[in-house]
Enzyme design. Structure first.
Site, short mmCIF file in Angstrom:
data_model
loop_
_atom_site.label_atom_id
_atom_site.label_comp_id
_atom_site.label_asym_id
_atom_site.label_seq_id
_atom_site.Cartn_x
_atom_site.Cartn_y
_atom_site.Cartn_z
N LYS A 174 25.59 83.59 11.08
CA LYS A 174 26.79 83.91 10.29
C LYS A 174 26.41 83.93 8.81
O LYS A 174 25.65 83.08 8.35
CB LYS A 174 27.87 82.89 10.59
CG LYS A 174 29.25 83.22 10.01
CD LYS A 174 30.31 82.24 10.53
CE LYS A 174 31.67 82.45 9.91
NZ LYS A 174 32.71 81.55 10.45
N SER A 232 36.94 83.58 12.20
CA SER A 232 36.24 84.33 11.18
C SER A 232 34.80 84.69 11.56
O SER A 232 34.22 85.55 10.93
CB SER A 232 36.22 83.51 9.88
OG SER A 232 35.51 82.29 10.09
N SER A 286 37.51 79.23 14.41
CA SER A 286 36.73 80.44 14.15
C SER A 286 35.55 80.72 15.07
O SER A 286 34.97 81.79 15.01
CB SER A 286 36.21 80.44 12.72
OG SER A 286 37.22 80.88 11.87
N1 GLN Z 1 41.97 81.35 11.88
C1 GLN Z 1 41.90 80.19 11.04
C2 GLN Z 1 42.22 80.58 9.63
O1 GLN Z 1 42.68 81.65 9.43
C3 GLN Z 1 40.58 79.55 11.19
C4 GLN Z 1 39.50 79.90 10.23
C5 GLN Z 1 38.22 79.17 10.48
O2 GLN Z 1 38.08 78.41 11.44
N2 GLN Z 1 37.27 79.37 9.59
O3 GLN Z 1 42.04 79.84 8.71
#
Ligand code: GLN
Length: 485
Positions: free
Chosen positions: A72, A147, A171
């Site tokens: 990532k 993400s 995420s």
């Molecule tokens: N979907 C969550 C958000 O919008 C999680 C993001 C994450 O885990 N980085 O913040």
């Protein structure tokens, strides 16, 4: 495309049987990655020259020897651009490797690319990285999830056998659900966060996507461990791979309030898997959980994560870090650099986070959300006095359509009785418990995962239970065709 859809173990066996060399494998995977670049899943593909110069010897005692992967793009890679999905870091080349990058290097894996993410890890769709949208590999009209969107894409498409991710709310585990792959966030601190560009440090975790639980055990063996460079790091090493099949009976818990609010086919799927687990000689226990705390979960997550994001990203000002837009003084330079280089989601979250950090709001808002977090943690502790593993839905539906997402972000969603079901995975970021999503059912031929959790530091038990459930699910599918419509 050659050598796609193979696991780490399968690739290892091919290398061992001399069906191909490390260099041939890297070249073939590289070509597949290149052919998929249009889908935006990579911010950076490494220089081809590096593969040409690859002269690594295969080590048959090391399952990761020569195994290709992508990481990532919020994970630092020395000398390789690391953008964290944000324009402000689009020219950032870290001077050091993140600890996880270093450990994977020591394990002789082959890094081939840096994968796309929603800007700074903020978001759950894969639509909001600065380099464009990543979409679902099985249906281009749908989201891949985020993400960790590019990593999920790469593993789901079978291009690489594993990829790294980070998880602040869900995420890793939500995109794993939307893509029919395994996604694991270990206990908080088990994998060092040194060199990982944060979103919200008290909630951030590093983890992986793989094709199966066995491969997950392999990458965890290589990367867990205390790191003095990360002050939240803990020693939580286990021999995962060796002990994966050691334990076959567990006490599984399901949350009653979740079951009560689930409807339709997904509800029936959960009832069925609970029955099968019980028939197999495991205990299945229904657990109570305070509904008011579940209802508060999304708000608590947003308040804590947005506030932490503001303070942790104070260095992205165009002076200490990031692309600069010149202004007349420090404040003006920072303002202009940020205004030009941050996307809408980041700006919105920073504004809300800053509001809470104002002195007069800290006690009223932020401190209160931390107290509720504490209550949630206590409620979770109670669950684990009764069960080994807590099972929850990883998502209720297949990946949403892209057109359903635009205009609707988590902070503007409708209010309804069962809205908490969408955010259950965030529970594991509150107390840092290990949490994994496994492939479960298919609806309209698209995957939905199942999520398993254990007490903090019981990562081994969780992976053992996951291996058990993975085998059970595939047995049920094979024997009855259930779960697979
Ligand atoms: N979907 C969550 C958000 O919008 C999680 C993001 C994450 O885990 N980085 O913040």
């Amino acid at each position: 495309m050659e050598f796609t859809n193979l696991s780490i173990v399968e690739l290892h066996n091919k290398l061992k049987n001399k069906e191909l060399t490390i260099k041939e494998l890297a070249k073939s995977v590289y070509k597949n990655l290149q052919e998929n670049l249009d889908s935006n899943f990579l911010v950076t593909l490494i220089d081809e020259e590096q593969i040409e110069n690859l002269d690594q010897e295969f080590d048959e005692t090391n399952l990761l020897s020569g195994i290709p992967y992508v990481t990532k793009d919020n994970i630092s890679t020395k000398g390789i651009k690391t953008t964290a999905g944000t324009k402000i870091l689009s020219n950032y080349f870290p001077a050091t490797d993140a600890t996880i990058t270093e450990k994977l290097k020591e394990s002789k894996t082959v890094l081939l690319g840096k994968s796309t993410l929603d800007e700074l890890g903020m978001g759950g769709t894969g639509l909001f990285g600065f380099n464009g949208e990543v979409r679902n590999p099985f249906d281009n009209e749908r989201i891949v999830g985020g993400s960790s969107s590019g990593s999920a894409y790469a593993v789901a498409k079978g291009l690489v056998p594993f990829a790294t991710g980070t998880d602040t709310g869900d995420s890793i585990r939500k995109p794993a659900s939307f893509n029919g792959i395994v996604g694991f966030k270990p206990t908080y601190g088990s994998i060092s966060r040194f060199g990982v560009i944060p979103y919200a440090p008290s909630l951030d975790h590093v983890g992986f996507f793989t094709r199966n639980v066995e491969d997950m055990a392999i990458v965890c063996d290589a990367t867990f461990g205390y790191d003095k460079k990360d002050f939240t790091s803990i020693e939580n090493k286990h021999e995962f791979y060796k002990n994966l099949n050691e334990n076959k009976k567990f006490k599984f818990g399901f949350l009653e309030v979740v079951e009560k609010h689930m409807t339709g086919k997904i509800h029936d799927d959960y009832v069925k898997i609970a029955e099968k687990i019980k028939q197999d000689g495991n205990e299945v226990i229904n657990l109570e959980f305070r509904k008011d705390l579940l209802d508060a979960l999304p708000a608590v997550y947003m308040m804590i994560s947005f506030a932490e994001a503001v303070s942790t990203h104070a260095n992205l000002d165009g002076i200490n870090f990031g692309n600069r837009v010149e202004g007349v003084d420090y404040i003006d330079t920072m303002r202009k650099s940020r205004a030009k280089n941050f996307g809408a989601t980041v700006k919105k979250r920073m504004v809300i986070g800053s509001y809470q950090l104002k002195q007069e709001n800290q006690e009223r808002l932020l401190a209160k959300s931390k107290k509720v977090r504490r209550l949630i943690i206590e409620e979770l502790n109670k669950m684990f006095e009764q069960v080994d593993v807590l099972i929850m839905p990883a998502s209720l539906k297949i990946a949403p359509l892209v057109k359903e997402i635009y205009g609707v972000e988590i902070e503007d969603r409708d209010d309804n009785e069962a809205i908490f079901l969408e955010d259950l995975l965030v529970l594991a970021n509150m107390n840092g418990m290990p949490s994994i999503t496994l492939p479960f059912v298919k609806h309209n031929n698209l995957p939905i995962g199942i999520n398993l959790n254990a007490k903090p530091k019981e990562d081994l038990k969780l992976l053992q239970a996951s291996k058990y459930l993975e085998d059970l699910i595939s047995k049920v599918i094979k024997e009855s065709g259930d779960f697979n419509e």
